[in-house]
Design a protein around this motif. Sequence first.
Motif, PDB file in Angstrom:
ATOM      1  N   CYS A 179      -2.957   1.008  -0.699  1.00  0.00           N
ATOM      2  CA  CYS A 179      -1.871   0.856  -1.960  1.00  0.00           C
ATOM      3  C   CYS A 179      -1.147   2.177  -2.023  1.00  0.00           C
ATOM      4  O   CYS A 179       0.227   2.052  -2.409  1.00  0.00           O
ATOM      5  CB  CYS A 179      -2.534   0.360  -3.374  1.00  0.00           C
ATOM      6  N   VAL A 180      -1.769   3.322  -1.639  1.00  0.00           N
ATOM      7  CA  VAL A 180      -1.123   4.555  -1.634  1.00  0.00           C
ATOM      8  C   VAL A 180       0.194   4.445  -0.486  1.00  0.00           C
ATOM      9  O   VAL A 180       1.370   4.475  -0.939  1.00  0.00           O
ATOM     10  CB  VAL A 180      -1.933   5.781  -1.176  1.00  0.00           C
ATOM     11  N   ILE A 219       5.883  -3.506  -2.847  1.00  0.00           N
ATOM     12  CA  ILE A 219       4.547  -3.366  -3.195  1.00  0.00           C
ATOM     13  C   ILE A 219       4.165  -4.727  -3.715  1.00  0.00           C
ATOM     14  O   ILE A 219       4.609  -5.550  -4.262  1.00  0.00           O
ATOM     15  CB  ILE A 219       4.607  -2.433  -4.143  1.00  0.00           C
ATOM     16  N   SER A 220       2.883  -4.929  -3.354  1.00  0.00           N
ATOM     17  CA  SER A 220       1.984  -6.292  -3.436  1.00  0.00           C
ATOM     18  C   SER A 220       1.598  -6.408  -5.047  1.00  0.00           C
ATOM     19  O   SER A 220       1.549  -5.241  -5.555  1.00  0.00           O
ATOM     20  CB  SER A 220       0.994  -6.463  -2.466  1.00  0.00           C
ATOM     21  N   ASN A 221       1.268  -7.415  -5.282  1.00  0.00           N
ATOM     22  CA  ASN A 221       0.771  -7.587  -6.751  1.00  0.00           C
ATOM     23  C   ASN A 221      -0.474  -6.813  -6.822  1.00  0.00           C
ATOM     24  O   ASN A 221      -0.934  -6.309  -7.898  1.00  0.00           O
ATOM     25  CB  ASN A 221       0.435  -9.231  -7.122  1.00  0.00           C
ATOM     26  N   LYS A 222      -1.334  -6.958  -6.044  1.00  0.00           N
ATOM     27  CA  LYS A 222      -2.603  -6.133  -5.937  1.00  0.00           C
ATOM     28  C   LYS A 222      -2.494  -4.587  -6.180  1.00  0.00           C
ATOM     29  O   LYS A 222      -3.100  -3.893  -6.930  1.00  0.00           O
ATOM     30  CB  LYS A 222      -3.495  -6.313  -4.557  1.00  0.00           C
ATOM     31  N   CYS A 223      -1.397  -4.101  -5.325  1.00  0.00           N
ATOM     32  CA  CYS A 223      -1.348  -2.727  -5.351  1.00  0.00           C
ATOM     33  C   CYS A 223      -0.456  -2.196  -6.885  1.00  0.00           C
ATOM     34  O   CYS A 223      -0.387  -1.094  -7.244  1.00  0.00           O
ATOM     35  CB  CYS A 223      -0.330  -2.273  -4.059  1.00  0.00           C
ATOM     36  N   VAL A 282       1.448  11.467   4.873  1.00  0.00           N
ATOM     37  CA  VAL A 282       1.520  11.169   3.303  1.00  0.00           C
ATOM     38  C   VAL A 282       0.043  10.930   2.682  1.00  0.00           C
ATOM     39  O   VAL A 282      -0.520  11.596   1.777  1.00  0.00           O
ATOM     40  CB  VAL A 282       2.117   9.896   2.831  1.00  0.00           C
ATOM     41  N   VAL A 283      -0.684  10.278   3.674  1.00  0.00           N
ATOM     42  CA  VAL A 283      -2.252  10.193   3.279  1.00  0.00           C
ATOM     43  C   VAL A 283      -2.958  11.608   3.221  1.00  0.00           C
ATOM     44  O   VAL A 283      -3.561  12.036   2.316  1.00  0.00           O
ATOM     45  CB  VAL A 283      -2.685   9.225   4.339  1.00  0.00           C
ATOM     46  N   LEU A 284      -2.435  12.482   4.200  1.00  0.00           N
ATOM     47  CA  LEU A 284      -3.111  13.823   4.173  1.00  0.00           C
ATOM     48  C   LEU A 284      -2.514  14.506   2.925  1.00  0.00           C
ATOM     49  O   LEU A 284      -3.293  15.135   2.319  1.00  0.00           O
ATOM     50  CB  LEU A 284      -2.639  14.710   5.606  1.00  0.00           C
ATOM     51  N   LEU A 292      -1.608   0.554  -9.364  1.00  0.00           N
ATOM     52  CA  LEU A 292      -0.755   1.317  -9.305  1.00  0.00           C
ATOM     53  C   LEU A 292      -0.878   1.785 -10.982  1.00  0.00           C
ATOM     54  O   LEU A 292      -0.727   2.650 -11.536  1.00  0.00           O
ATOM     55  CB  LEU A 292       0.752   0.979  -9.277  1.00  0.00           C
ATOM     56  N   PHE A 293      -0.738   0.562 -11.621  1.00  0.00           N
ATOM     57  CA  PHE A 293      -1.217   0.564 -13.301  1.00  0.00           C
ATOM     58  C   PHE A 293      -2.482   1.435 -13.580  1.00  0.00           C
ATOM     59  O   PHE A 293      -2.546   2.028 -14.555  1.00  0.00           O
ATOM     60  CB  PHE A 293      -1.169  -0.611 -14.041  1.00  0.00           C
TER      61      PHE A 293
END
Length: 116
Positions: free
Chosen positions: A43-44, A57-61, A11-13, A65-66
């Motif tokens: 976060c990705v 997904i965490s609050n930070k991520c 996914v990262v690639l 995302l926003f």
Amino acid sequence: MESLNVYSVLVVLFLTCGAAMSTKENDQIIKENNCETKIGLPCVLEAFTSIFEIGCISNKCCGELFVLGKVCHSAFVKRTLENPLFKDLSPATIIAKSIQTWNNCLALTGSPSPSA
């Protein structure tokens, strides 16, 4: 757990380098909106896991995302679905999980979308 690591690397690639198989439309959206520079790798991976696998997904991520924006979020999901590695997944299910992730983050953070 090993399959998560393999998927994560792929996914990262795929998300950071792009893919020759992706449609010009999604690639153009991603390029025009500088999507690849708006969200960090951890976060990705969290977003990917919450959409394509089972996870949260965490609050930070959610905040990242926003910053990424709904347009970029949707383009990344659609581009990932075009990858042959994910051909056995139901696009309708993945799109629904993508929307659910977005809405869960909205409820969690109360942040409006910068590019809804």
